[in-house]
Design an enzyme around this catalytic site. Structure first.
Site, PDB file in Angstrom:
ATOM      1  N   GLU A  47       8.656   2.018   4.361  1.00 41.48           N
ATOM      2  CA  GLU A  47       8.187   0.682   3.941  1.00 41.48           C
ATOM      3  C   GLU A  47       8.516   0.494   2.452  1.00 41.48           C
ATOM      4  OE1 GLU A  47       3.908   0.711   3.408  1.00 41.48           O
ATOM      5  OE2 GLU A  47       3.744  -1.438   3.789  1.00 41.48           O
ATOM      6  N   LYS A 128       5.486  -7.569   8.471  1.00 46.35           N
ATOM      7  CA  LYS A 128       4.207  -6.878   8.686  1.00 46.35           C
ATOM      8  C   LYS A 128       3.075  -7.853   8.999  1.00 46.35           C
ATOM      9  CE  LYS A 128       1.468  -3.309   6.254  1.00 46.35           C
ATOM     10  NZ  LYS A 128       1.476  -2.497   5.002  1.00 46.35           N
ATOM     11  N   CYS A 195       3.632   0.501   8.404  1.00 44.45           N
ATOM     12  CA  CYS A 195       2.462   1.206   7.864  1.00 44.45           C
ATOM     13  C   CYS A 195       1.157   0.887   8.589  1.00 44.45           C
ATOM     14  CB  CYS A 195       2.348   0.956   6.363  1.00 44.45           C
ATOM     15  SG  CYS A 195       1.252   2.169   5.585  1.00 44.45           S
TER      16      CYS A 195
HETATM   17  N1  CDV Z   1       0.869   0.382   3.070  1.00 49.44           N
HETATM   18  C1  CDV Z   1      -0.190   0.400   3.910  1.00 49.44           C
HETATM   19  O1  CDV Z   1      -0.269  -0.395   4.828  1.00 49.44           O
HETATM   20  N2  CDV Z   1      -1.141   1.337   3.668  1.00 49.44           N
HETATM   21  C2  CDV Z   1      -2.358   1.455   4.435  1.00 49.44           C
HETATM   22  C3  CDV Z   1      -3.487   1.988   3.599  1.00 49.44           C
HETATM   23  C4  CDV Z   1      -3.986   0.954   2.663  1.00 49.44           C
HETATM   24  C5  CDV Z   1      -4.652   2.454   4.398  1.00 49.44           C
HETATM   25  C6  CDV Z   1      -2.152   2.345   5.633  1.00 49.44           C
HETATM   26  O2  CDV Z   1      -2.575   1.929   6.726  1.00 49.44           O
HETATM   27  O3  CDV Z   1      -1.645   3.451   5.509  1.00 49.44           O
END
Ligand code: CDV
Length: 346
Positions: A47, A128, A195
């Site tokens: 990401e 996202k 993510c």
């Molecule tokens: N970049 C992200 O989406 N990070 C989130 C953190 C904030 C918990 C994740 O789900 O890893």
């Protein structure tokens, strides 16, 4: 006919506010070359792969903020990013990567794309959906911020699976006689998430219902961010990082199992900007939920596996044969309600 693929996650070690784009691209090229040397046909980068994970910083200057975004949608031909795509073409390796996208009308998205070398173009884009964190910084000045809701809009492309052409020779194509009769014989079906999306079973099931065979997920996950997540009891940074890694693998393994698919996850890892630690743990999981390859470091590292998409059929045709076993009439709440409404008090 075996539908096997050689795939890799290209984990990136830290990238700092002070890092130069050319140096980051050089590191990415090196990883790409290493993966290609091992025979990889597809390489996944993290990401927001080109910069430090800037949503942890409160950036009030639009000019400064804009330096973290790609303004030209055509990454394969943008001077900032072109060398990576040229190298992918030269090596014959597909790539998927995440970046901060600024559209022509000025909207920001946390985006990932899939570039097919055979087509010499971006064949899929994902923005996202599950943006974590807050719009305003935490009052506690020691807190690790996560200002994605401030810098990005919620993704507007849904979870659209796509077929990747010409990675596996001899697969069924439209019009072939058995095509309508049996699934699992065509070009590989992939889906992207970014993510935080990986923690949401709805995202996985949206792909599962399209027969996804490989889910690609780049991430930047803080190792220690008690204002964002954690248990009630205080944890040391080491305990918190172990827990974050545990949850990362838990969701990759369990959702791969429940959707009978492989997954590839690529971290940006290590200590960024002098004090913000990101977990590693880039891995490849199989449709039975096992980790088949995993990063050993929090540095630049290739995680490689040869996978057989035929392994998806066991789950798809037995335990998780959705058509036979799912009971949509019992799931209405999932699409109708976002937050929790408890039953009335007794
Ligand atoms: N970049 C992200 O989406 N990070 C989130 C953190 C904030 C918990 C994740 O789900 O890893």
């Amino acid at each position: 006919m075996a539908r096997t693929l050689k795939v890799a996650a290209a984990q990136l070690g830290p990238i700092h506010l002070t890092s130069k784009r050319e140096d980051t691209i050089t590191r990415m090229l090196k990883l790409l070359q290493e993966a290609a040397g091992r025979g990889a046909q597809l390489v996944l980068f993290p990401e927001c792969a080109f910069t430090t994970f800037f949503p942890r910083h409160l950036i009030n200057s639009q000019t400064e903020l804009d330096t973290f975004f790609e303004h030209n949608d055509d990454l394969p031909n943008s001077p900032n990013t072109k060398p990576l795509f040229d190298e992918a073409k030269k090596l014959g390796v597909d790539i998927s990567l995440g970046f901060a996208e600024r559209t022509a009308d000025g909207t920001g998205f946390n985006t990932s794309i899939y570039y097919s070398v055979k087509k010499a173009e971006v064949i899929a884009k994902y923005r996202k959906v599950h943006l974590p964190g807050t719009k305003e910084p935490f009052e506690n000045s020691d807190a690790v911020n996560q200002l994605e809701k401030r810098y990005f809009e919620i993704g507007n492309l849904g979870f659209k699976a796509f077929r990747v052409p010409d990675l596996i020779p001899g697969v069924l194509k439209r019009g072939d006689e058995f095509n309508a009769v049996r699934n699992g014989l065509g070009d590989p079906i992939m889906g992207m998430m970014i993510c935080n999306d990986r923690r949401w079973p709805e995202a996985w099931r949206s792909y599962g219902l399209q027969g996804v065979e490989i889910v690609l997920c780049g991430y930047n996950t803080a190792g220690y961010a008690p204002d964002l997540w954690g248990t009630q009891k205080p944890m040391t940074p080491k305990e918190a990082e172990d827990d974050a890694l545990f949850h990362h693998k838990l969701v990759m393994q369990s959702n791969s199992y429940m959707n009978s698919c492989f997954s590839i996850s690529a971290a940006k890892a290590g200590l960024e900007d002098g004090k913000f630690d990101l977990i590693g743990g880039s891995c490849i999981t199989d449709p039975e939920g096992h980790v088949v390859a995993e990063a050993k470091s929090k540095e630049d590292e290739i995680v490689f596996a040869e996978i057989d998409l035929g392994e998806c059929r066991q789950g798809m045709e037995k335990t998780f044969d959705f058509g036979r076993h799912r009971r949509t009439e019992a799931y209405r709440l999932i699409a109708e309600r976002a937050g929790v409404v408890e039953p009335a008090l007794l």
